[in-house]
Design an enzyme around this catalytic site. Structure first.
Site, mmCIF file in Angstrom:
data_model
loop_
_atom_site.group_PDB
_atom_site.id
_atom_site.type_symbol
_atom_site.label_atom_id
_atom_site.label_comp_id
_atom_site.label_asym_id
_atom_site.label_seq_id
_atom_site.Cartn_x
_atom_site.Cartn_y
_atom_site.Cartn_z
ATOM 1 N N GLU A 143 46.306 37.923 44.562
ATOM 2 C CA GLU A 143 45.225 37.558 45.484
ATOM 3 C C GLU A 143 45.685 37.646 46.936
ATOM 4 O O GLU A 143 44.970 38.136 47.806
ATOM 5 C CB GLU A 143 44.704 36.146 45.185
ATOM 6 C CG GLU A 143 44.017 35.999 43.827
ATOM 7 C CD GLU A 143 42.655 36.681 43.748
ATOM 8 O OE1 GLU A 143 42.198 37.246 44.760
ATOM 9 O OE2 GLU A 143 42.050 36.654 42.662
ATOM 10 N N ASP A 288 41.198 45.627 35.191
ATOM 11 C CA ASP A 288 40.376 46.513 36.030
ATOM 12 C C ASP A 288 41.135 47.261 37.124
ATOM 13 O O ASP A 288 41.175 48.486 37.158
ATOM 14 C CB ASP A 288 39.197 45.736 36.634
ATOM 15 C CG ASP A 288 39.620 44.401 37.277
ATOM 16 O OD1 ASP A 288 40.814 44.053 37.222
ATOM 17 O OD2 ASP A 288 38.751 43.721 37.839
ATOM 18 N N GLU A 392 29.153 36.272 34.838
ATOM 19 C CA GLU A 392 30.562 36.663 34.757
ATOM 20 C C GLU A 392 30.849 37.457 33.472
ATOM 21 O O GLU A 392 31.591 38.425 33.490
ATOM 22 C CB GLU A 392 31.443 35.409 34.829
ATOM 23 C CG GLU A 392 32.930 35.662 34.928
ATOM 24 C CD GLU A 392 33.376 36.194 36.302
ATOM 25 O OE1 GLU A 392 32.528 36.470 37.167
ATOM 26 O OE2 GLU A 392 34.602 36.343 36.494
ATOM 27 N N GLU A 411 31.506 43.937 42.888
ATOM 28 C CA GLU A 411 31.831 45.159 42.141
ATOM 29 C C GLU A 411 30.617 46.037 41.829
ATOM 30 O O GLU A 411 30.669 47.267 41.945
ATOM 31 C CB GLU A 411 32.583 44.815 40.841
ATOM 32 C CG GLU A 411 34.035 44.414 41.047
ATOM 33 C CD GLU A 411 34.229 43.011 41.634
ATOM 34 O OE1 GLU A 411 33.251 42.230 41.657
ATOM 35 O OE2 GLU A 411 35.350 42.703 42.072
#
Ligand SMILES: *[C@@H]1O[C@H](CO)[C@@H](O)[C@H](O)[C@H]1NC(C)=O
Ligand SMILES: *[C@@H]1O[C@H](CO)[C@@H](O)[C@H](O)[C@H]1NC(C)=O
Ligand SMILES: *[C@@H]1O[C@H](CO)[C@@H](O)[C@H](O)[C@H]1NC(C)=O
Ligand SMILES: *[C@@H]1O[C@H](CO)[C@@H](O)[C@H](O)[C@H]1NC(C)=O
Length: 559
Positions: A143, A288, A392, A411
């Protein structure tokens, strides 16, 4: 399979939409659907662009007025939020919030996208003067890398004209401070790479005390394996290969832990034992950006090893995860869908898709798999239409959310934008307008945009994650601003997984590897041009996808 790259597809496919521009189409719209989604007026685009800009500034100004210098805005109570110091185990908050004005840092290059030079300079100055990484916080390496390091590097390259495609944003008194800061925080994270038995990094690190005793050994694959863009650019800007080498070694080690039989990776691995703790293999959470960064690393740095890994991974994905008809836009049978499988035997593990996975359509656009990207995106469009948000996790078998919050993730919007760049189909502008309408309807509150707690009830949580400004509203604006320097120089720019803009620069590339990227391969074009369909799919194909996903609007026009 066809692996042309986006530079190629976007230019050619642009041809098929030229008629959208000025007046209403003269071509006979065979049906209402083509009429509605195959055309959009300049006025509608202008209004949408202004609306996207307004959304960004509403969030940004409120952050500065009510939350700064804290990390995030709590938009319902009009206050700020920092790390949960009292509860170190609260990783939902503490993985991301480092007590370093996260939202301000993450938003820097968005101000350039909105072409606000004075505010960009003011924000850069504010970061330089007020932010310190000398903080007793334990953050997630991934992150901090994508949100903080990526943004600092992007802004640095804009300020120094290493990325001159966006215009002249040089600042007389700028002396490389943001690069120094990026270097500083990465040095503070290096202890994560020391002393694990596999050499894979610990997922979390304390910025002053290094890896704390008792730290968790389990990392997700994407967390460990998507550092290469930021670490690679940092290395090249500092002329110090340390960081790129660490990221490359990590990727190579992860790669070696692939299942010997299926070639698949799982989603969670123990950094001490190398044992897979999560054997789910899919395109969403946990994996991902690992795939995304192999392709993007190749585009940015031109190293064939990254391309080879990416292509190998695509073969496994195609073999084990992809179901449905071979082509999206032609042929019979079920629409294509990618399922989550067990890495050990390739067996279907569950029947949900997750919200993060929507970014994969964007990877497919970069890869030149436009036909595939169109259907992939349409699955999410169906779910968005159903709820006005993306849960989600959505279970396409039960046709209901498995996990029902929506933290304003970008996204799906990112993919909508990339598909618009590649196809120029007005359909994607309509999708963008629908997205904005629902964000304003369901998540807009007194001081910003709030996380949707439950997409069914539309209840809210008092949190606006930094990616709402750095990605969600940035991509929305770019969707409607054709004249933006980012869009004008689209072929020379790359978005990181946090939406930060890096230049594709000869300086970062090995000279001999430039050619394969720029080579045009017309045979890779999907059959969009011949079809002359203005929306990317016919109404009946959309309806088939909508039904499969459990969206039963009477027809596409119902919304
Ligand atoms: C730039 O941003 C500041 C702060 O939000 C705002 O007051 C100003 O109007 C913006 N300027 C432009 C040209 O949008
Ligand atoms: C860092 O914070 C922890 C609690 O989160 C505390 O126990 C520790 O003493 C602090 N260490 C330093 C060096 O400030
Ligand atoms: C992590 O792994 C090490 C080495 O196997 C072990 O000593 C430690 O207890 C583990 N930590 C946790 C939190 O399980
Ligand atoms: C171009 O496409 C053809 C046919 O799909 C393929 O055989 C060839 O390898 C491709 N060339 C490149 C450079 O990708």
């Amino acid at each position: 399979m066809c692996y042309g790259l986006h530079f190629l597809t976007s230019t050619l496919i642009a041809l098929f939409m030229v008629r959208r521009s000025s007046s209403h189409p003269l071509w006979p719209a065979d049906n209402e659907f083509d009429f509605k989604y195959g055309w959009i007026s300049e006025d509608e685009i202008t209004i949408a662009r202004e609306q996207a800009k307004q959304m960004f500034y509403f969030g940004y100004d409120n952050y500065l007025n009510h939350a700064f210098p804290l990390d995030e805005l709590d938009p319902i109570h009009c206050t700020g939020r920092g790390p949960d110091y009292a509860h170190p185990e609260n990783i939902n908050i503490n993985d991301v919030l480092g007590d370093y004005s996260l939202t301000l840092i993450d938003t820097l290059d968005a101000l350039v996208v909105f072409q606000n030079k004075s505010e960009f300079h003011r924000a850069v100055r504010l970061v330089i003067d007020t932010v310190s990484f000398e903080k007793n916080v334990t953050v997630q390496v991934f992150e901090a890398t994508i949100r903080v390091v990526g943004s600092l590097l992007s802004a640095h390259m804009i300020l120094t004209n290493e990325n001159s495609y966006l215009g002249d944003y040089s600042m007389p008194d700028y002396d490389g401070e943001l690069l120094t800061m990026a270097h500083d925080i990465v040095l503070r994270m290096l202890p994560a790479f020391d002393n694990t038995l596999t050499g894979l990094p610990y997922p979390r690190v304390n910025l002053v005390n290094g890896v704390l005793p008792g730290t968790i050994n389990e990392t997700c694959t994407a967390g460990a394996g998507s550092l290469i863009l930021e670490f690679g650019v940092l290395s090249r800007l500092l002329d110090d290969s340390t960081f790129e080498i660490l990221a490359r070694k990590t990727n190579a080690r992860l790669w070696n832990f692939r299942d010997k039989h299926t070639g698949l990776l799982g989603n969670v691995i123990d950094v001490q034992t190398g044992e897979w703790k999560g054997t789910l293999s899919g395109l969403g959470a946990g994996l991902d950006s690992f795939y995304e960064y192999m392709l993007k690393a190749y585009i940015l740095f031109g190293d064939e090893r990254d391309l080879k890994m990416y292509l190998d991974a695509q073969d496994q994905i195609w073999t084990h995860m992809r179901k449905g008809r071979t082509q999206c836009r032609s042929g019979d049978g079920q629409p294509p869908i990618y399922v989550n499988v067990d890495m050990r035997d390739g067996k279907v593990l569950n029947t949900w898709i997750d919200s993060l996975q929507a970014s994969y359509a964007g990877v497919q656009v970069l890869d030149g798999m436009l036909d595939e990207a169109i259907c992939f995106h349409a699955l999410y469009y169906a779910v968005w239409k159903k709820y006005g948000a993306l849960p989600e996790r959505y279970n396409w078998h039960l046709k209901a959310p498995d996990v029902s919050f929506y933290p304003l993730r970008p996204e799906f919007i990112e993919s909508t934008y990339l598909l618009y760049r590649a196809t120029k189909s007005p359909f994607y502008l309509h999708v963008g307008r629908e997205i904005m309408d629902s964000l304003n309807m369901y998540s807009r509150v007194r001081c910003g945009f709030a996380t949707v707690h439950d997409v069914i009830e539309k209840s809210l949580e008092d949190r606006m994650e930094s990616f709402f400004l750095s990605e969600t509203s940035k991509y929305l604006y770019l969707l409607f601003d054709d004249a933006n320097p980012v869009n004008k120089n689209y072929h020379r720019l790359l978005f990181t997984t946090e939406g930060h803009i890096f230049p594709i620069s000869d300086k970062f590339r090995d000279a001999e590897s430039l050619s394969p990227i720029l080579e045009l391969n017309v045979s890779c074009q999907p059959n969009v041009i011949e079809d002359k369909i203005y929306p990317p799919l016919t109404e009946s194909r959309f309806n088939q996808i909508f039904k499969m996903m459990g969206y039963y609007g009477d027809d596409v026009n119902a919304a």
